[in-house]
Scaffold this active site. Structure first.
Site, mmCIF file in Angstrom:
data_model
loop_
_atom_site.group_PDB
_atom_site.id
_atom_site.type_symbol
_atom_site.label_atom_id
_atom_site.label_comp_id
_atom_site.label_asym_id
_atom_site.label_seq_id
_atom_site.Cartn_x
_atom_site.Cartn_y
_atom_site.Cartn_z
ATOM 1 N N GLY A 90 0.854 -1.197 0.000
ATOM 2 C CA GLY A 90 0.000 0.000 0.000
ATOM 3 C C GLY A 90 0.878 1.231 0.000
ATOM 4 N N ASP A 125 9.712 5.345 7.355
ATOM 5 C CA ASP A 125 9.560 6.738 7.784
ATOM 6 C C ASP A 125 8.688 7.566 6.841
ATOM 7 O OD1 ASP A 125 11.198 6.971 5.598
ATOM 8 O OD2 ASP A 125 12.933 7.784 6.677
ATOM 9 N N ASP A 257 3.140 -4.718 -7.714
ATOM 10 C CA ASP A 257 2.655 -3.415 -7.248
ATOM 11 C C ASP A 257 3.309 -2.272 -8.017
ATOM 12 O OD1 ASP A 257 4.914 -4.512 -5.688
ATOM 13 O OD2 ASP A 257 4.951 -2.517 -4.781
ATOM 14 N N ASN A 258 4.271 -2.592 -8.854
ATOM 15 C CA ASN A 258 4.907 -1.543 -9.658
ATOM 16 C C ASN A 258 4.466 -1.590 -11.115
ATOM 17 O OD1 ASN A 258 6.269 -0.363 -7.550
ATOM 18 N ND2 ASN A 258 8.144 -1.533 -7.849
HETATM 19 P P1 AMP Z 1 8.682 0.779 -3.648
HETATM 20 O O1 AMP Z 1 9.923 -0.016 -3.551
HETATM 21 O O2 AMP Z 1 8.899 2.268 -3.623
HETATM 22 O O3 AMP Z 1 7.814 0.357 -4.790
HETATM 23 O O4 AMP Z 1 7.868 0.485 -2.310
HETATM 24 C C1 AMP Z 1 7.437 -0.801 -1.925
HETATM 25 C C2 AMP Z 1 6.564 -0.682 -0.697
HETATM 26 O O5 AMP Z 1 7.319 -0.204 0.426
HETATM 27 C C3 AMP Z 1 5.406 0.285 -0.865
HETATM 28 O O6 AMP Z 1 4.312 -0.228 -0.146
HETATM 29 C C4 AMP Z 1 5.935 1.548 -0.228
HETATM 30 O O7 AMP Z 1 4.921 2.408 0.225
HETATM 31 C C5 AMP Z 1 6.766 1.000 0.938
HETATM 32 N N1 AMP Z 1 7.865 1.908 1.319
HETATM 33 C C6 AMP Z 1 9.032 2.093 0.678
HETATM 34 N N2 AMP Z 1 9.801 2.982 1.322
HETATM 35 C C7 AMP Z 1 9.104 3.393 2.416
HETATM 36 C C8 AMP Z 1 9.357 4.321 3.474
HETATM 37 N N3 AMP Z 1 10.492 5.029 3.543
HETATM 38 N N4 AMP Z 1 8.400 4.486 4.393
HETATM 39 C C9 AMP Z 1 7.249 3.791 4.337
HETATM 40 N N5 AMP Z 1 6.954 2.904 3.376
HETATM 41 C C10 AMP Z 1 7.864 2.705 2.414
HETATM 42 MG MG MG Z 2 6.318 0.962 -5.758
#
Ligand code: AMP
Ligand code: MG
Length: 476
Positions: A90, A125, A257-258
């Site tokens: 999420g 964070d 999710d991407n």
């Molecule tokens: P991503 O790698 O950016 O596609 O993120 C994968 C998942 O990790 C998603 O659900 C993001 O919202 C969560 N996420 C990544 N980095 C953070 C962060 N610094 N704080 C909270 N959630 C994160």
């Molecule tokens: Mg993502």
């Protein structure tokens, strides 16, 4: 006047209802230093007339855009990460900030990254590093210029916090990014509903996505909307995958999710551009098995599409869904031929010769080890570039017998309409690249000298390339 007449706000996502999102509050940041505003993108949605102060108010403090969403919405989704199902996903550091329509009436999202914690942040964070923000700007700009259907980086504001990260020297600077894209509904959005047994909501989402993002499609009498949607998603995902391949781009994290339901490429984390044609080249340091290596991207996309198919089983037949998946490889190969013609600046000819051209060129690139971005630069437009290629710094490589087949194929081709080899990009002799060394050098000058003109210069170089390649001719 803060908003131009082209500004056309929307709230479509709220129609889906509270099952799909949570209303959240943006973080309050100690500082707001505007580092990047994408005016070209802003023109398309009527936000170019904002003053910098208004811009920061909306894209750093998240004052709602009038007529659009009243509150930010953290979107709910699950997903397979490296093929492991994870229900703990999420929007954990982003939200849907606003929606609007472009001049053609297409719905766009302004989504954030680094805008604070949400119910989905878990241990995180909710923040984005400044380097992460800069990297997203660079990836999106480069991909767009190479003709990839991608989200745009819209705004980057430095926010004055110190962040701790395992993969950057820490403490490291913070930022908040806004991206403009065609939908933040992902394969994982469907997976979450399927995992929770929310069958009715899947039907609702299928209908919403068809209406909103695929208005040109119609469902035949007695046919399945889910199947029509699935076929379209397969086509778009295949196309964007081939665009990455011809761009020499490795996304790095092809989790479900991407993958956006429109097929548009988005969410740029540990991406890399290939230094050389190498199917095993892997972008993310944490991708130890090379699951998302350059040459495995098409398989990863197909695997993800199969996960979407599983969510639609109640709404279409198993056979129709698997037939659509079975068509993917052929669809992909055809799209890849088209993508390579585009990358080489030649018009498509016929299926056999397009395939022969692509095979000869990529085989030569792989066996010779020539820098990936150089050959398409040297031979842009095919035979039209012959003199330039042979007289250029890589002329000897092209005179070698190993290049014969590729050269014959290239020389037989017709350049794309409007191509000018007198363009300063070509006469300048230096192909624009986005290799990791380029990115790191740029980051060093940004972070050590606070020289943000370096970023402007790199983006201007990319614009020049886009103009020369005619992927985005500059307006007169
Ligand atoms: P991503 O790698 O950016 O596609 O993120 C994968 C998942 O990790 C998603 O659900 C993001 O919202 C969560 N996420 C990544 N980095 C953070 C962060 N610094 N704080 C909270 N959630 C994160
Ligand atoms: Mg993502």
């Amino acid at each position: 006047m803060p908003f131009s007449p082209a500004f056309n706000p929307a709230t479509d996502h709220t129609r889906l209802g509270g099952l799909f999102y949570d209303v959240v509050t943006p973080a309050e940041f100690p500082r707001h230093i505007l580092r990047y505003r994408n005016n070209r993108a802003a023109v398309t949605v009527g936000l170019d007339t904002l003053t910098d102060a208004e811009w920061v108010q909306h894209f750093g403090r998240f004052a709602p855009l009038p007529g659009s969403l009243e509150h930010p919405l953290a979107l709910r989704y699950h997903g397979h990460q490296f093929q492991q199902y994870n229900p703990d996903l999420g929007d954990g550091r982003g939200f849907l900030f606003a929606q609007l329509r472009d001049r053609r009436g297409r719905l766009l999202d302004l989504g954030t990254k680094g805008s604070g914690r949400t119910p989905w942040s878990r241990g995180g964070d909710g923040r984005l590093t400044l380097k992460g923000g800069v990297r997203e700007i660079l990836a999106a700009a480069m991909l767009e210029a190479l003709g990839v259907e991608t989200s745009r980086a819209f705004s980057l504001i430095e926010t004055g916090e110190d962040l701790e990260r395992g993969d950057e020297p820490s403490p490291t600077r913070s930022s908040v990014l806004v991206r403009l894209g065609h939908s933040h509904i992902r394969i994982g959005t469907f997976q979450r509903l399927a995992a929770n047994g929310e069958t009715q909501a899947i039907a609702q989402l299928v209908e919403y996505v068809l209406e909103t993002y695929y208005p040109e499609l119609s469902v035949p009498e007695g046919g399945s909307g889910a199947q029509v949607l699935f076929d379209a998603v397969c086509r778009n995902v295949a196309r964007v995958g081939t665009q990455w391949m011809a761009a020499g781009f490795v996304h790095g994290v092809l989790n479900t999710d991407n993958i956006a339901i429109t097929g548009e490429s988005f969410d740029y984390g540990p991406w890399r551009f290939l230094p050389r044609f190498d199917p095993s080249f892997t972008a993310a340091y944490f991708d130890q098995t090379g699951l998302y290596a350059y040459g495995r991207q098409p398989q990863a996309l197909l695997w993800n599409l199969a996960r979407l198919a599983e969510c639609l089983l109640e709404f279409s037949s198993h056979k129709d869904l698997t037939d659509a998946l079975a068509r993917f490889p052929a669809l992909y190969e055809t799209e890849l031929d088209a993508a390579w013609c585009r990358r080489l600046g030649v018009i498509q000819d016929n299926p056999e010769s397009d395939r022969a051209l692509r095979h000869a060129v990529t085989l030569f690139m792989e066996t010779s080890g020539i820098p990936f971005h150089c050959l398409p630069f040297d031979w842009y437009g095919g035979g039209a570039s012959r003199e330039r290629a042979l007289a250029g710094p890589r002329g000897d490589i092209y005179k070698d017998a190993a290049f014969n087949e590729a050269r014959t194929q290239l020389e037989a081709r017709t350049p794309i309409p409007g191509l000018s080899l007198d363009h300063p990009y070509f006469t300048g002799g230096l192909p624009c690249d986005m290799l990791i060394t380029t990115v790191e050098t740029l980051w060093t000058s940004l972070s050590e000298q606070d020289d943000w003109q370096m970023l402007d210069r790199k983006l201007a170089e990319i614009d020049l390339m886009a103009d020369a390649l005619r992927t985005r001719p500059m307006e007169a």
